[in-house]
Scaffold this motif. Structure first.
Motif, PDB file in Angstrom:
ATOM      1  N   ALA A  84       0.824  -1.205   0.000  1.00  0.00           N
ATOM      2  CA  ALA A  84       0.000   0.000   0.000  1.00  0.00           C
ATOM      3  C   ALA A  84       0.861   1.260   0.000  1.00  0.00           C
ATOM      4  O   ALA A  84       0.579   2.227  -0.721  1.00  0.00           O
ATOM      5  CB  ALA A  84      -0.938  -0.004   1.208  1.00  0.00           C
ATOM      6  N   LEU A  85       1.916   1.262   0.793  1.00  0.00           N
ATOM      7  CA  LEU A  85       2.809   2.418   0.842  1.00  0.00           C
ATOM      8  C   LEU A  85       3.507   2.622  -0.498  1.00  0.00           C
ATOM      9  O   LEU A  85       3.630   3.752  -0.990  1.00  0.00           O
ATOM     10  CB  LEU A  85       3.838   2.241   1.962  1.00  0.00           C
ATOM     11  N   LEU A 101      10.550  -6.680  14.534  1.00  0.00           N
ATOM     12  CA  LEU A 101      11.087  -5.332  14.607  1.00  0.00           C
ATOM     13  C   LEU A 101      11.656  -4.901  13.263  1.00  0.00           C
ATOM     14  O   LEU A 101      11.505  -3.737  12.854  1.00  0.00           O
ATOM     15  CB  LEU A 101      12.160  -5.271  15.699  1.00  0.00           C
ATOM     16  N   ALA A 102      12.289  -5.814  12.551  1.00  0.00           N
ATOM     17  CA  ALA A 102      12.858  -5.475  11.242  1.00  0.00           C
ATOM     18  C   ALA A 102      11.771  -5.013  10.274  1.00  0.00           C
ATOM     19  O   ALA A 102      11.954  -4.044   9.528  1.00  0.00           O
ATOM     20  CB  ALA A 102      13.608  -6.674  10.670  1.00  0.00           C
ATOM     21  N   GLU A 103      10.626  -5.685  10.274  1.00  0.00           N
ATOM     22  CA  GLU A 103       9.516  -5.275   9.412  1.00  0.00           C
ATOM     23  C   GLU A 103       8.998  -3.904   9.813  1.00  0.00           C
ATOM     24  O   GLU A 103       8.675  -3.065   8.958  1.00  0.00           O
ATOM     25  CB  GLU A 103       8.383  -6.294   9.499  1.00  0.00           C
ATOM     26  N   ALA A 104       8.900  -3.658  11.112  1.00  0.00           N
ATOM     27  CA  ALA A 104       8.417  -2.361  11.591  1.00  0.00           C
ATOM     28  C   ALA A 104       9.349  -1.240  11.136  1.00  0.00           C
ATOM     29  O   ALA A 104       8.889  -0.178  10.686  1.00  0.00           O
ATOM     30  CB  ALA A 104       8.307  -2.378  13.112  1.00  0.00           C
ATOM     31  N   ALA A 109      10.450   3.466   7.683  1.00  0.00           N
ATOM     32  CA  ALA A 109      11.360   4.148   6.753  1.00  0.00           C
ATOM     33  C   ALA A 109      10.682   4.377   5.408  1.00  0.00           C
ATOM     34  O   ALA A 109      10.866   5.425   4.775  1.00  0.00           O
ATOM     35  CB  ALA A 109      12.632   3.323   6.581  1.00  0.00           C
ATOM     36  N   LEU A 110       9.895   3.417   4.965  1.00  0.00           N
ATOM     37  CA  LEU A 110       9.210   3.525   3.679  1.00  0.00           C
ATOM     38  C   LEU A 110       8.187   4.664   3.702  1.00  0.00           C
ATOM     39  O   LEU A 110       8.112   5.459   2.752  1.00  0.00           O
ATOM     40  CB  LEU A 110       8.526   2.197   3.361  1.00  0.00           C
ATOM     41  N   ALA A 111       7.429   4.762   4.783  1.00  0.00           N
ATOM     42  CA  ALA A 111       6.447   5.841   4.893  1.00  0.00           C
ATOM     43  C   ALA A 111       7.133   7.199   4.914  1.00  0.00           C
ATOM     44  O   ALA A 111       6.673   8.151   4.261  1.00  0.00           O
ATOM     45  CB  ALA A 111       5.607   5.647   6.158  1.00  0.00           C
ATOM     46  N   ALA A 112       8.232   7.299   5.646  1.00  0.00           N
ATOM     47  CA  ALA A 112       8.953   8.569   5.711  1.00  0.00           C
ATOM     48  C   ALA A 112       9.516   8.949   4.345  1.00  0.00           C
ATOM     49  O   ALA A 112       9.451  10.115   3.930  1.00  0.00           O
ATOM     50  CB  ALA A 112      10.071   8.471   6.744  1.00  0.00           C
ATOM     51  N   LEU A 118       1.587   6.852   8.308  1.00  0.00           N
ATOM     52  CA  LEU A 118       1.548   5.458   8.713  1.00  0.00           C
ATOM     53  C   LEU A 118       1.218   5.424  10.192  1.00  0.00           C
ATOM     54  O   LEU A 118       1.860   6.104  10.993  1.00  0.00           O
ATOM     55  CB  LEU A 118       2.899   4.790   8.455  1.00  0.00           C
ATOM     56  N   SER A 119       0.212   4.641  10.554  1.00  0.00           N
ATOM     57  CA  SER A 119      -0.233   4.612  11.947  1.00  0.00           C
ATOM     58  C   SER A 119      -0.701   3.208  12.307  1.00  0.00           C
ATOM     59  O   SER A 119      -0.997   2.391  11.431  1.00  0.00           O
ATOM     60  CB  SER A 119      -1.382   5.613  12.155  1.00  0.00           C
ATOM     61  N   VAL A 120      -0.756   2.920  13.612  1.00  0.00           N
ATOM     62  CA  VAL A 120      -1.240   1.640  14.110  1.00  0.00           C
ATOM     63  C   VAL A 120      -2.483   1.890  14.952  1.00  0.00           C
ATOM     64  O   VAL A 120      -2.509   2.804  15.785  1.00  0.00           O
ATOM     65  CB  VAL A 120      -0.159   0.914  14.943  1.00  0.00           C
TER      66      VAL A 120
END
Length: 363
Positions: A84-85, A101-104, A109-112, A118-120
């Motif tokens: 989606a991003l 954590l690696a996925e997070a 970084a991708l959203a930035a 990007l939110s939870v």
């Protein structure tokens, strides 16, 4: 009047139907425009005529969609959020944010890099009892806090055949309820020095974690968290102990029950929790009833609508300030989730593996 942001909901299971769809529908700044589901009849029973598809890529390719909300089995959160991003969509992910954590870190970084919100979805930040506790601690009513106990217990002794209770990536009670209690703790106190956790499967025939306890070390005070699927009787939701007294709250915030019954945040008394906390000052064993807490789940999607509108207007700083759950907070939570798993597996105290830059971003 501004045009509502068009939103697609990916998944229409329990959380999608109970939380996301009604809360999105109640937010004037958002329009639920499409749903990803294999059960169109279930969606149409609540939203007649709603476009329903099984093709996530088609939704990501739709230029009219502004926001994607992901409420799927946990192992699909990261790949769907990444897609989606990359398609230029703002994204909300139900908890847990990711499985690692690696996925997070990758998604943050991708959203930035793409200038996207990007939110939870951490609705328990807006539970009435938690908001009341936050105010109590900020006021210093208990003096110096020494211990906070936080429970999220249920009595479901029979194992059910559903993905949340299977031994699969993202299954079990640690990924289901630890994000709620850990997120609330991060909101109150920031990152702990360490975490010690015990995660277990206690029900006969159980395949996934159905009980856990965790202790978070903050030096001058300790936080003890627990979730169980085999805890009968009234739940002691919070117990806060300080040098001047104690505060107790039983029962769970009632907004979920009202949403499940078909109510919505616009209903009178929707956020009212009718179980009052009790405050004990000094050695008063009886205590006094406190005002009934009032929760407000609607605040989450109101914040999302404002954050996305600000980002679309080119104001990234304002968007970050309005985002109800920032990526830095989501990354910190994933560090705690991983540290808890490691602690339980190795039987030792674990320091959350955040970099100095991530700790600074958390604030």
């Amino acid at each position: 009047m501004s045009i509502p942001l068009r939103c697609a909901l990916l998944g229409y299971g329990y959380a999608g139907k109970t939380f996301h769809a009604p809360l999105i529908a109640a937010e004037p700044g958002l329009q639920l425009a499409a749903v990803l589901s294999s059960d169109a009849a279930r969606v149409h029973a609540d939203f007649a005529g709603m476009p329903v598809t099984r093709d996530a890529d088609a939704l990501f390719a739709d230029p009219a969609l502004d926001l994607v909300v992901i409420d799927t089995p946990n192992d699909l959160h990261a790949p769907l959020a990444r897609a989606a991003l990359l398609a230029g969509k703002h994204v909300v992910v139900d908890k847990p944010f990711t499985l690692t954590l690696a996925e997070a870190r990758e998604l943050a970084a991708l959203a930035a890099a793409h200038g996207l919100v990007l939110s939870v979805f951490q609705n328990r930040r807006f539970d009435g009892d938690f908001l009341a506790l936050r105010e109590l601690l900020a006021a210093g009513t208990l003096g110096q806090l020494v211990q906070l106990d936080s429970h999220f217990d249920r009595f479901r002794p029979e194992v059910r055949d559903r993905w949340r209770e299977r031994d699969i990536p993202g299954g079990g009670l640690w990924y289901d309820l630890a994000p709620h209690l850990l997120d609330q703790t991060l909101c109150l106190f920031g990152l702990p020095a360490s975490i010690t956790a015990r995660i277990a499967t206690l029900r006969p025939g159980g395949a996934a974690c159905d009980w856990w306890q965790a202790r978070l070390d903050y030096g001058a005070h300790q936080v003890c968290l627990q979730a169980s699927m085999i805890a009968a009787g009234p739940m002691q939701r919070f117990a806060a102990f300080g040098t001047a007294g104690a505060w107790f709250k039983s029962g769970l915030d009632m907004q979920e029950d009202r949403l499940r019954a078909g109510g919505g945040p616009r209903d009178a008394g929707f956020g009212l929790d009718t179980i009052a906390p009790r405050l004990h000052l000094g050695d008063d064993a009886v205590g006094t009833a406190q005002p009934e807490p009032v929760g407000d789940y609607a605040r989450y999607y109101a914040g999302i609508a404002q954050a996305v509108a600000a980002m679309k207007a080119g104001d990234a700083a304002r968007a970050a300030a309005l985002n109800p759950v920032r990526p830095a907070e989501a990354v910190a939570l994933m560090a705690l989730l991983e540290a808890g798993l490691q602690s339980s597996a190795e039987g030792r105290v674990i320091v959350p593996a955040l970099t100095d830059a991530e700790r600074a971003a958390l604030g």
